[in-house]
Motif scaffolding. Structure first.
Motif: not given
Length: 613
Positions: A31, A150, A154, A337, A341, A385, A387-388, A390-392, A395
């Motif tokens: 991260f 990033t 992704e 979301k 993100a 940022t 990290v948030f 990728k979490k939000l 996909r």
């Protein structure tokens, strides 16, 4: 003794830069961006920590060069092809029509800048700063160095939302860098100096046209090899010349370096040269700069000043507000979301904040404690940022990006291939000139788009050039060569063309245009069937074909093949890294971006593709 101390400090900084990525990989700290880890390491060994490193001649020179090269690579990261308007409106997964990417990105950045200015006025009113315009530049910056990798990681670079995020970051990078140069000129007190910036941009335009003219000369390709490496020499000459011109007209040297990167990006350099520049910059000079940023941070004085200490969370809040309010524009097309993100990713900022903080401290706009607070805020934003984001990120709801494939020329070679290509991976279109005798059923069956002619304007207007891969396969070498040149200059990622003339094949191959010949390919296959029938059978057998898989999963970055998971009968037979071709063995490490040539049953190959992508 002073020289000895300077060398000792240099050795410690170099060792720190060397071990940081090793430790991050060893302890799987994915991260944390490497550059942020380098700054943190610099804080530990610098004046705020053990105080074992002190600036000296060597470190000062290398750190400045690292700063200049960082700004150059920031300019080089800008992909101007994202500004090309799309000829068609795509449907999103929710059924809505995708917005105009450039228009919506421009609107969002304009809102970011306006809100940043409003927040800056609040900071002035509360006594945290005296200069609203300078604080506006700080708040409105976005880090391309965080956004680009990033998005690639992704697999969003080619999607609609990914392109919008990238465009906003690119516009922010360009605008804030230019405005920073204007701000410095205004602060100098000499209003006439503003006009001198035109000399810098004029020099850049002249050098661009010289570069565009020279890059088509084949003798330069010869000089790019061996010990000459003329392309690399040209890049460094360009950087030094523009940095020199920049300082001569009273601008910051980083503006010249950034402009050099932009010019090289506009000239569409081959990826091998970009890889060399990245390797030199991020492998040597830039880590020294980031470690020294940490070394020179004075956390003790920051922590002692309550006002500056309060500034850090307030500035971080300002960064979030300035990005989250404008990004709500996207709510019209995307779910909550995805929008949230995107807001988090756009909040990341680093290089330009560090640049602005250093410059602001030098020209006395801010003091050293405020400079340290700005850099710390940038570091924190780059940690939290992504990290948030990728979490939000939803996909499953993000549209799957297909590679856009355009085939020019419908014939007995291209039509069967267009049917056999994976529809899940490619968005295929076939273009051909209008012919009266053409069977209407064939046009409908193969979805052939008819054209009046093969001119560049016709192809651009039809959308053929809005593709990731362009295959030019008409029956005439001259037409194919002309279209291939136009497509390459237009910025299409891959151009494949059919050329039967051996001399023309070699010439186009030297210009990064992929070339094939129907006649030559048939000769090679026939010869192989006579001399090596087993190899020919292997290559032509559908169940034992060779496949190319790109490594896009960071979890397998720097994984040795002996530690690589087993996927049935799937075997890696070759690894392509840039222009290098590697024969794999147990100790060979797979790197992010490698292209693996593999063979095996389709079931196991499909599983390997899924894991690596």
């Amino acid at each position: 003794m002073g020289g000895h101390a300077s060398i000792s400090s240099l050795v410690i900084v170099i060792l720190t830069a060397f071990f940081i990525p090793i430790l991050l990989n060893k302890f799987k700290i994915r991260f944390l961006p490497v550059v942020v880890a380098e700054i943190i390491a610099g804080i530990i060994i610098g004046k705020s920590g053990f105080d074992i490193v002190h600036a000296g001649t060597w470190l000062d020179i290398l750190s400045v060069l690292g700063f200049i090269f960082l700004m150059f690579l920031s300019g080089l990261e800008i992909d101007f092809s994202v500004f090309a308007p799309s000829s068609e409106k795509k449907k999103l997964a929710n059924g809505k029509t995708e917005p105009n990417r450039l228009a919506v990105s421009t609107i969002i950045f304009t809102l970011i800048f306006v809100i940043s200015f409003a927040l800056s006025m609040v900071f002035v009113w509360t006594g945290f700063t005296d200069n609203a315009f300078f604080m506006t530049l700080i708040i409105s910056t976005i880090s391309l160095g965080v956004v680009v990798p990033t998005l690639k990681e992704e697999e969003l670079s080619k999607t609609g939302i990914g392109q919008i995020i990238l465009l906003i970051a690119v516009i922010a990078d360009l605008v804030t860098m230019i405005l920073l140069a204007v701000f410095v000129s205004l602060q100098s007190g000499d209003s006439g100096q503003m006009w001198l910036l035109l000399i810098l941009f004029g020099a850049g335009i002249v050098l661009y046209f010289i570069g565009k003219y020279m890059r088509h000369h084949t003798f330069l390709e010869t000089l790019s090899k061996g010990t000459v490496q003329i392309d690399t020499r040209a890049v460094f000459t360009l950087i030094i010349v523009l940095v020199g011109v920049s300082e001569s007209v009273g601008a910051e040297n980083i503006l010249g370096a950034f402009l050099a990167g932009v010019l090289v990006s506009l000239l569409s350099p081959n990826q091998h040269m970009v890889h060399k520049l990245d390797s030199f910059g991020y492998g040597f000079l830039i880590p020294i700069f980031f470690v020294m940023v940490g070394v020179e941070l004075d956390l003790v004085s920051v922590l002692k000043d309550p006002k500056v200490l309060i500034l850090i969370p307030l500035l971080l809040l300002g960064l979030l507000i300035s990005k989250f309010v404008p990004i709500l524009v996207l709510r019209k097309w995307y779910d909550w979301k995805t929008v949230l993100a995107s807001g988090f990713l756009l909040t990341s900022t680093l290089s330009l904040v560090i640049a602005a903080a250093k410059i602001g401290e030098r020209i006395k706009v801010i003091d050293s404690r405020t400079s340290s607070a700005l850099i710390l805020t940038a570091v924190i934003s780059c940690i939290i940022t992504p990290v948030f984001f990728k979490k939000l990120l939803p996909r499953k709801k993000i549209e799957n990006a297909k590679e856009r494939l355009a085939i020019i020329g419908a014939n007995q070679f291209t039509l069967p291939v267009s049917k056999e290509l994976d529809s899940g991976r490619y968005e295929k279109k076939v273009y051909h000139t209008r012919q009266e005798e053409k069977d209407p059923k064939q046009l409908e069956s193969f979805e052939i788009i008819e054209l009046e002619d093969y001119s560049a304007d016709t192809l651009k207007n039809s959308g053929a050039f809005d593709s990731d891969i362009l295959i030019v396969a008409t029956g005439e070498d001259g037409v194919n060569e002309s279209i291939a040149h136009e497509a390459s200059n237009y910025g299409i990622k891959r151009v494949i063309t059919r050329i039967e003339d051996p001399l023309k094949r070699e010439e186009l191959g030297n210009k990064n245009i992929e070339v094939y010949s129907a006649f030559f390919s048939s000769q090679v296959l026939l010869k192989m069937m006579i001399e090596n029938p087993s190899v020919a059978s292997f290559l032509s057998h559908n169940d034992n074909s060779l496949y190319e898989i790109s490594v896009k999963n960071m979890d397998y970055h720097k994984t040795a093949l002996r530690n690589f998971p087993h996927f049935g009968d799937a075997i890696i037979v070759r690894i392509f890294r840039g222009k290098d071709s590697l024969v794999p063995h147990g100790d060979t490490e797979i790197l992010f971006g490698d292209k693996l040539i593999v063979t095996g049953s389709r079931e196991h190959i499909k599983e390997l593709k899924r894991v690596l992508r």
